[in-house]
Design a protein around this motif. Structure first.
Motif, PDB file in Angstrom:
ATOM      1  N   ARG A 170       0.825  -1.211   0.000  1.00  0.00           N
ATOM      2  CA  ARG A 170       0.000   0.000   0.000  1.00  0.00           C
ATOM      3  C   ARG A 170       0.860   1.264   0.000  1.00  0.00           C
ATOM      4  O   ARG A 170       0.501   2.280  -0.602  1.00  0.00           O
ATOM      5  N   ASN A 171       1.987   1.220   0.688  1.00  0.00           N
ATOM      6  CA  ASN A 171       2.819   2.415   0.856  1.00  0.00           C
ATOM      7  C   ASN A 171       3.595   2.786  -0.403  1.00  0.00           C
ATOM      8  O   ASN A 171       3.912   3.958  -0.612  1.00  0.00           O
ATOM      9  N   VAL A 172       3.945   1.815  -1.210  1.00  0.00           N
ATOM     10  CA  VAL A 172       4.780   2.056  -2.396  1.00  0.00           C
ATOM     11  C   VAL A 172       3.882   2.258  -3.611  1.00  0.00           C
ATOM     12  O   VAL A 172       3.148   1.347  -4.003  1.00  0.00           O
ATOM     13  N   ASP A 173       3.937   3.439  -4.206  1.00  0.00           N
ATOM     14  CA  ASP A 173       3.062   3.761  -5.336  1.00  0.00           C
ATOM     15  C   ASP A 173       3.199   2.753  -6.476  1.00  0.00           C
ATOM     16  O   ASP A 173       2.198   2.362  -7.091  1.00  0.00           O
ATOM     17  N   MET A 174       4.412   2.354  -6.769  1.00  0.00           N
ATOM     18  CA  MET A 174       4.654   1.431  -7.872  1.00  0.00           C
ATOM     19  C   MET A 174       3.881   0.125  -7.695  1.00  0.00           C
ATOM     20  O   MET A 174       3.403  -0.467  -8.661  1.00  0.00           O
ATOM     21  N   LEU A 175       3.747  -0.318  -6.437  1.00  0.00           N
ATOM     22  CA  LEU A 175       3.044  -1.565  -6.156  1.00  0.00           C
ATOM     23  C   LEU A 175       1.554  -1.340  -5.930  1.00  0.00           C
ATOM     24  O   LEU A 175       0.731  -2.161  -6.354  1.00  0.00           O
ATOM     25  N   SER A 176       1.197  -0.248  -5.274  1.00  0.00           N
ATOM     26  CA  SER A 176      -0.218   0.004  -4.992  1.00  0.00           C
ATOM     27  C   SER A 176      -1.021   0.156  -6.274  1.00  0.00           C
ATOM     28  O   SER A 176      -2.214  -0.151  -6.309  1.00  0.00           O
ATOM     29  N   GLU A 177      -0.368   0.609  -7.355  1.00  0.00           N
ATOM     30  CA  GLU A 177      -1.053   0.734  -8.638  1.00  0.00           C
ATOM     31  C   GLU A 177      -1.408  -0.632  -9.220  1.00  0.00           C
ATOM     32  O   GLU A 177      -2.321  -0.746 -10.037  1.00  0.00           O
ATOM     33  N   ASP A 317       7.646  -4.090 -16.103  1.00  0.00           N
ATOM     34  CA  ASP A 317       7.753  -5.351 -15.372  1.00  0.00           C
ATOM     35  C   ASP A 317       9.150  -5.515 -14.782  1.00  0.00           C
ATOM     36  O   ASP A 317       9.309  -5.854 -13.598  1.00  0.00           O
ATOM     37  N   PHE A 318      10.165  -5.252 -15.599  1.00  0.00           N
ATOM     38  CA  PHE A 318      11.529  -5.400 -15.113  1.00  0.00           C
ATOM     39  C   PHE A 318      11.838  -4.362 -14.037  1.00  0.00           C
ATOM     40  O   PHE A 318      12.541  -4.652 -13.067  1.00  0.00           O
ATOM     41  N   GLU A 319      11.299  -3.155 -14.190  1.00  0.00           N
ATOM     42  CA  GLU A 319      11.548  -2.115 -13.192  1.00  0.00           C
ATOM     43  C   GLU A 319      10.965  -2.515 -11.836  1.00  0.00           C
ATOM     44  O   GLU A 319      11.575  -2.294 -10.785  1.00  0.00           O
ATOM     45  N   ILE A 320       9.785  -3.139 -11.862  1.00  0.00           N
ATOM     46  CA  ILE A 320       9.171  -3.604 -10.621  1.00  0.00           C
ATOM     47  C   ILE A 320      10.018  -4.704  -9.986  1.00  0.00           C
ATOM     48  O   ILE A 320      10.276  -4.693  -8.776  1.00  0.00           O
ATOM     49  N   GLY A 321      10.459  -5.667 -10.811  1.00  0.00           N
ATOM     50  CA  GLY A 321      11.301  -6.740 -10.284  1.00  0.00           C
ATOM     51  C   GLY A 321      12.602  -6.210  -9.713  1.00  0.00           C
ATOM     52  O   GLY A 321      13.057  -6.654  -8.641  1.00  0.00           O
ATOM     53  N   TYR A 347      11.979   6.113  -8.927  1.00  0.00           N
ATOM     54  CA  TYR A 347      11.615   4.770  -9.341  1.00  0.00           C
ATOM     55  C   TYR A 347      10.167   4.650  -9.770  1.00  0.00           C
ATOM     56  O   TYR A 347       9.684   3.567 -10.042  1.00  0.00           O
ATOM     57  N   GLU A 348       9.459   5.786  -9.816  1.00  0.00           N
ATOM     58  CA  GLU A 348       8.041   5.716 -10.133  1.00  0.00           C
ATOM     59  C   GLU A 348       7.839   5.254 -11.568  1.00  0.00           C
ATOM     60  O   GLU A 348       8.552   5.641 -12.476  1.00  0.00           O
ATOM     61  N   VAL A 349       6.812   4.410 -11.761  1.00  0.00           N
ATOM     62  CA  VAL A 349       6.462   3.934 -13.095  1.00  0.00           C
ATOM     63  C   VAL A 349       5.390   4.834 -13.664  1.00  0.00           C
ATOM     64  O   VAL A 349       4.426   5.176 -12.990  1.00  0.00           O
ATOM     65  N   GLU A 350       5.560   5.228 -14.930  1.00  0.00           N
ATOM     66  CA  GLU A 350       4.547   6.065 -15.553  1.00  0.00           C
ATOM     67  C   GLU A 350       3.266   5.260 -15.719  1.00  0.00           C
ATOM     68  O   GLU A 350       3.282   4.111 -16.126  1.00  0.00           O
TER      69      GLU A 350
END
Length: 390
Positions: A170-177, A317-321, A347-350
């Motif tokens: 929940r705290n990390v925008d990249m994952l919460s999206e 996908d690779f950026e998340i990994g 590190y935010e993903v567009e």
């Protein structure tokens, strides 16, 4: 007689003025003269010429052959440097693997504490923050009194640290999206996330392992995602080498329990027969947004080249990994408390554009042959590796 001839010769060589040109040519000549007298036009032309004459490639083209020959020799040296850089990254990977083994005992203890299998000692729980040191003496005394009151009261003592990993998501925008509301009950059963590096003399890769406690959704105890990499310059374009690049993803098959697969959803659609005009209602399964689609990634071709329309998804996908590997797993507690969030803006993903979802009540015309009523998510996947079972 001579004078007449002389006059005739002068007439034959007399230059034509604009008054003797055809009317169309005179108009063009006049327009050109007016344009060339415009200082803005002249400045634009000069700027254009300057940009052309000062490009690096145009400068190199003007060099003597002997100098160009030496430049080619420098390029050969650059290729050799690229190969050395590739070896450097291979050794970095070996160092990562070596130190991952040193970190692992601490990560295992972290899991034991968060899951409640181990209760830390009083000494391990002591933590002096800068804020506490700056408290005035009166505030410290007040805090001590409040602490004694809290200890005196019967308070709930939950096991471990509840919702440790789902809170990080929940705290990390990249994952919460990536996480949908229907994902959260499952992620509450996530007990640990680990990174496993490839063994020595194996192709370069790393695997993310998501360890789950027994739950009502699937039978797997571990879900995995492997990122295969290579660290060598491309023979056709060696100067583009900037370090290891992803060449393939391997997800895993999730063994969902009956009726629990949240990566698909069932919809009802009406179909109208072209000939008879009758309408029938069919039920079919369509893909559903879910974090667990992360384990069924897009495939990269055997040559490591993604299709153009998949490049963004593959890069994301690779950026998340990579983010899990480099940031979240090593510093999980700081993402749980939120202390590490501000450090990760780069590190935010567009966010991609979302397509419109079809209305369940859409009417589509039906031919003589029936459409497939269901989508088998396993058939649609790229046959990923089996995940670990309990």
């Amino acid at each position: 007689m001579a004078d007449k001839n002389s006059k005739g010769d002068d007439a034959s060589v007399e230059p034509l003025g604009t008054d003797k040109l055809p009317s169309e040519s005179k108009g063009k000549a006049k327009l050109t003269a007016q344009v060339m007298q415009n200082p803005q036009v002249l400045a634009a032309l000069q700027e254009r010429l300057d940009s052309v004459t000062h490009t690096p490639s145009s400068y190199v083209e003007t060099l003597p052959k002997a100098v160009k020959r030496r430049i080619n020799a420098l390029k050969h040296l650059q290729v050799k440097c690229a190969h050395i850089e590739a070896k450097f990254y291979e050794e970095v990977h070996e160092l990562e693997r070596k130190y991952a083994a040193l970190y692992q005992p601490y990560f295992e203890k972290r899991r034991d504490i968060t899951t409640g299998n181990v209760e830390p000692t009083d000494a391990e729980c002591e933590w002096h923050s800068e804020d506490e040191e700056e408290l005035a003496e009166e505030m410290k005394k007040k805090a001590a009194i409040e602490e004694k009151k809290e200890e005196a009261e019967q308070e709930e003592n939950p096991k471990g640290i509840p919702d440790f990993w789902v809170t990080i998501f929940r705290n990390v925008d990249m994952l919460s999206e990536l996480v949908e509301e229907h994902d959260e009950p499952i992620l509450k059963h996530l007990q640990d996330v680990r990174v496993k590096f490839s063994e020595p003399n194996e192709p370069m890769s790393f695997t993310l392992e998501f360890h789950f406690e027994p739950n009502d959704y699937f039978t797997n105890s571990v879900l995995t995602k492997t990122y295969k990499m290579k660290s060598e310059p491309d023979e056709t374009d060696p100067f583009s080498f900037e370090g290891p690049e992803i060449v393939d993803f391997v997800g895993c098959t999730i063994d969902w329990k009956k009726g629990k697969n949240i990566t698909v959803k069932t919809i009802k659609k009406k179909q109208k027969h072209k000939g008879r005009g009758t309408v029938r209602t069919i039920t079919k399964q369509v893909p559903n947004d879910s974090f667990f689609n992360f384990f069924n990634p897009l495939k990269v071709s055997g040559h490591g080249e993604a299709e153009m329309d998949e490049e963004f998804n593959l890069a994301t996908d690779f950026e998340i990994g990579h983010f899990f590997r480099e940031r979240i797993v090593p510093r999980a507690v700081l993402y749980f408390t939120g202390e590490a969030i501000d450090d990760d803006e780069d590190y935010e993903v567009e966010e991609g554009e979302e397509g419109e979802e079809e209305d369940d009540d859409d009417v589509e015309e039906e031919g003589d042959e029936d459409d497939d009523a269901e989508i088998d998510p396993k058939k649609e996947s790229n046959q990923p590796a089996e995940c670990k079972q309990q």
